[in-house]
Design an enzyme around this catalytic site. Structure first.
Site, mmCIF file in Angstrom:
data_model
loop_
_atom_site.group_PDB
_atom_site.id
_atom_site.type_symbol
_atom_site.label_atom_id
_atom_site.label_comp_id
_atom_site.label_asym_id
_atom_site.label_seq_id
_atom_site.Cartn_x
_atom_site.Cartn_y
_atom_site.Cartn_z
ATOM 1 N N ARG A 43 32.752 17.492 -31.967
ATOM 2 C CA ARG A 43 33.234 16.168 -32.391
ATOM 3 C C ARG A 43 33.907 15.451 -31.218
ATOM 4 O O ARG A 43 34.068 14.243 -31.222
ATOM 5 C CB ARG A 43 34.203 16.268 -33.578
ATOM 6 C CG ARG A 43 34.776 14.903 -33.997
ATOM 7 C CD ARG A 43 35.252 14.855 -35.430
ATOM 8 N NE ARG A 43 36.187 15.904 -35.765
ATOM 9 C CZ ARG A 43 37.472 15.931 -35.380
ATOM 10 N NH1 ARG A 43 37.971 14.962 -34.653
ATOM 11 N NH2 ARG A 43 38.247 16.943 -35.723
ATOM 12 N N TYR B 138 26.455 -10.378 -32.622
ATOM 13 C CA TYR B 138 25.815 -9.518 -33.632
ATOM 14 C C TYR B 138 26.578 -9.604 -34.965
ATOM 15 O O TYR B 138 27.788 -9.355 -35.010
ATOM 16 C CB TYR B 138 25.791 -8.091 -33.088
ATOM 17 C CG TYR B 138 25.101 -7.084 -33.973
ATOM 18 C CD1 TYR B 138 23.729 -7.167 -34.227
ATOM 19 C CD2 TYR B 138 25.808 -6.040 -34.558
ATOM 20 C CE1 TYR B 138 23.093 -6.229 -35.029
ATOM 21 C CE2 TYR B 138 25.180 -5.098 -35.359
ATOM 22 C CZ TYR B 138 23.824 -5.204 -35.592
ATOM 23 O OH TYR B 138 23.197 -4.275 -36.388
ATOM 24 N N ASP C 277 28.760 -7.135 -25.365
ATOM 25 C CA ASP C 277 27.645 -6.412 -25.956
ATOM 26 C C ASP C 277 26.446 -6.672 -25.046
ATOM 27 O O ASP C 277 25.898 -7.771 -25.015
ATOM 28 C CB ASP C 277 27.416 -6.950 -27.377
ATOM 29 C CG ASP C 277 26.334 -6.199 -28.137
ATOM 30 O OD1 ASP C 277 25.432 -5.643 -27.481
ATOM 31 O OD2 ASP C 277 26.381 -6.192 -29.385
ATOM 32 N N LYS D 191 18.285 0.358 -29.540
ATOM 33 C CA LYS D 191 17.320 -0.656 -29.139
ATOM 34 C C LYS D 191 16.546 -0.185 -27.898
ATOM 35 O O LYS D 191 15.912 0.838 -27.952
ATOM 36 C CB LYS D 191 18.037 -1.998 -28.934
ATOM 37 C CG LYS D 191 19.009 -2.333 -30.091
ATOM 38 C CD LYS D 191 18.300 -2.564 -31.418
ATOM 39 C CE LYS D 191 19.203 -2.538 -32.645
ATOM 40 N NZ LYS D 191 20.365 -3.386 -32.625
HETATM 41 C C1 PLP Z 1 21.657 -3.317 -33.206
HETATM 42 C C2 PLP Z 1 22.745 -3.974 -32.501
HETATM 43 C C3 PLP Z 1 24.065 -3.532 -32.594
HETATM 44 C C4 PLP Z 1 24.490 -2.412 -33.501
HETATM 45 O O1 PLP Z 1 23.855 -1.193 -33.242
HETATM 46 P P1 PLP Z 1 23.584 -0.133 -34.407
HETATM 47 O O2 PLP Z 1 23.140 1.071 -33.670
HETATM 48 O O3 PLP Z 1 22.539 -0.731 -35.302
HETATM 49 O O4 PLP Z 1 24.863 0.075 -35.138
HETATM 50 C C5 PLP Z 1 25.029 -4.181 -31.846
HETATM 51 N N1 PLP Z 1 24.715 -5.226 -31.063
HETATM 52 C C6 PLP Z 1 23.462 -5.683 -30.961
HETATM 53 C C7 PLP Z 1 23.198 -6.846 -30.076
HETATM 54 C C8 PLP Z 1 22.443 -5.083 -31.681
HETATM 55 O O5 PLP Z 1 21.209 -5.577 -31.596
#
Ligand code: PLP
Length: 386
Positions: free
Chosen positions: A59, A112, A183, A208
């Site tokens: 963890r 997001y 992000d 992604k």
């Molecule tokens: C998908 C996404 C997230 C969140 O990621 P998860 O793994 O789905 O929780 C955050 N920011 C962006 C720009 C995203 O496309």
């Protein structure tokens, strides 16, 4: 039932040999274990004294996950990285680990959606926020409050992919002692390295492009050792949203082809975006690579962009999306398959307006299929709109 006690020990693994490899595995092993045993109690206590650096319990730290963290830190030119069960787990840890009751967060650009939903939940704990969609530095500056502790941005932003002057933003924040986080999922560390532009913290949804195969969900935070250590103890270790070793291994595998995949995503998406600008049924194509000049902080573009149908009604959007055959209809993005989604749900006009999203917007994640086949698919779906 009677067992030979030695057999029981063999089953439990007490006698399991640790093979001594003669060579180095070319791919890191999946260390699928919940805990690590130590030769002495002192050794265990040393590990527990610095769990962010020692594998004691998975963890906290795990060697397979650590391989990925070291790679991501190096790619972002950061000192430290922590991986999480999802992008949202990383965002949750960042906000909960950095903010106190009474703090204000300024979100800049289209961010997001679930990040803003989380911010709304944090109001219950006395953390307030605002969203700035006008990207002029003066407007951003005016939205700052004496209690602003963190500026969180996305560039290119969600849905419209508008870009920000990132260096001006971090200079503004630094002058006021405000933390900055970005992000960076769209660009990946290959196309943009925000820590070198003055950001304190970089977030990635590994789900992604970095994972890249639509088979894993994960998140990461990268920054200074000091900041990441704080986030480790204040949030990561206590919230418990770990990236499992096998998932980390999948992301490590994904990373190996990221440069070549991104090159293909860029080329196909740009070809498709340019093609769409010519179509009479389309109002506007939102792709940072079509702007007169790409920001100097961005060394290329990825494969996610959007366009606006001139007819912004839900019926027009639904008709267009449903006629597509090669583009699959689904959330997420960054995998080998092309995907389409539209934020217009037919009953959310007010929300769309609040977020500055036009009703006719359709978002494409351009995958690795031949671009000309994707263009043919879009053309046949658009033929009925025109
Ligand atoms: C998908 C996404 C997230 C969140 O990621 P998860 O793994 O789905 O929780 C955050 N920011 C962006 C720009 C995203 O496309």
């Amino acid at each position: 039932m009677a067992f030979d006690p030695r057999d029981v020990e063999i089953c439990v693994g007490a006698e399991a040999p640790t093979p001594e490899p003669t060579g180095t595995p070319i791919v890191p092993p999946i260390v699928q274990t919940s805990l690590f045993a130590f030769p002495t109690l002192d050794d265990l206590l040393t590990g527990l004294g610095a769990e962010h650096r020692h594998s004691v319990y998975s963890r906290g730290q795990n060697p397979t996950v650590e391989v990925l963290e070291d790679q991501l830190a190096a790619l972002e030119r950061g000192a430290a990285c922590k991986c999480f069960a999802s992008g949202m787990a990383a965002i949750s840890a960042a906000l909960l680990g950095l903010l106190e009751a009474g703090d204000h967060v300024l979100f800049v650009n289209q961010v997001y959606g679930p990040t803003l939903q989380l911010a709304a939940e944090l109001e219950r704990f006395g953390i307030t926020h605002d969203v700035v969609l006008d990207l002029e530095l003066g407007t951003i500056e005016n939205a700052l409050r004496p209690t602003t502790r963190l500026i969180w941005c996305e560039s290119p932003g969600t849905m419209l992919f508008r870009t920000l002057d990132l260096e001006a933003l971090t200079a503004l924040a630094r002058g006021r002692g405000i933390l900055t986080a970005i992000d960076n999922t769209w660009a990946t560390p290959l196309l943009q390295k925000p820590l070198t532009l003055g950001f304190d913290l970089v977030l990635h949804a590994l789900s992604k492009y970095i994972g890249g195969h639509s088979d894993v969900i994960g998140g990461a935070l990268v920054g200074s050792s000091e900041l990441l250590e704080k986030l480790f103890y204040r949030a990561f270790l206590l919230l418990g949203g770990i990236l499992p070793p096998f998932d980390a291994w999948l992301v490590v595998r994904g990373l190996r082809t990221l440069p070549i995949r991104l090159r293909q995503h860029q080329e196909s998406a740009l070809a498709i975006a340019r093609h769409l600008t010519q179509h009479p049924a389309i109002g506007r194509v939102w792709h940072p690579g079509l702007e007169p000049a790409l920001p100097t902080t961005l060394s290329g573009t990825s494969g996610l962009f959007s366009f606006e149908l001139a007819d912004g009604s839900f019926d027009a959007v639904r008709g267009m999306v449903d006629r597509l055959r090669l583009f699959r209809i689904g959330v997420s993005w960054g995998g080998p398959e092309s995907l389409v989604i539209a934020p217009n749900r037919g009953d959310n006009t007010a929300t769309l307006q609040a977020h500055g999203i036009p009703g006719g917007l359709i978002r494409l994640s351009v995958g690795l299929e031949p671009a000309e086949r994707l263009i043919d698919d879009l053309d046949q779906a658009l033929a009925e709109v025109a």
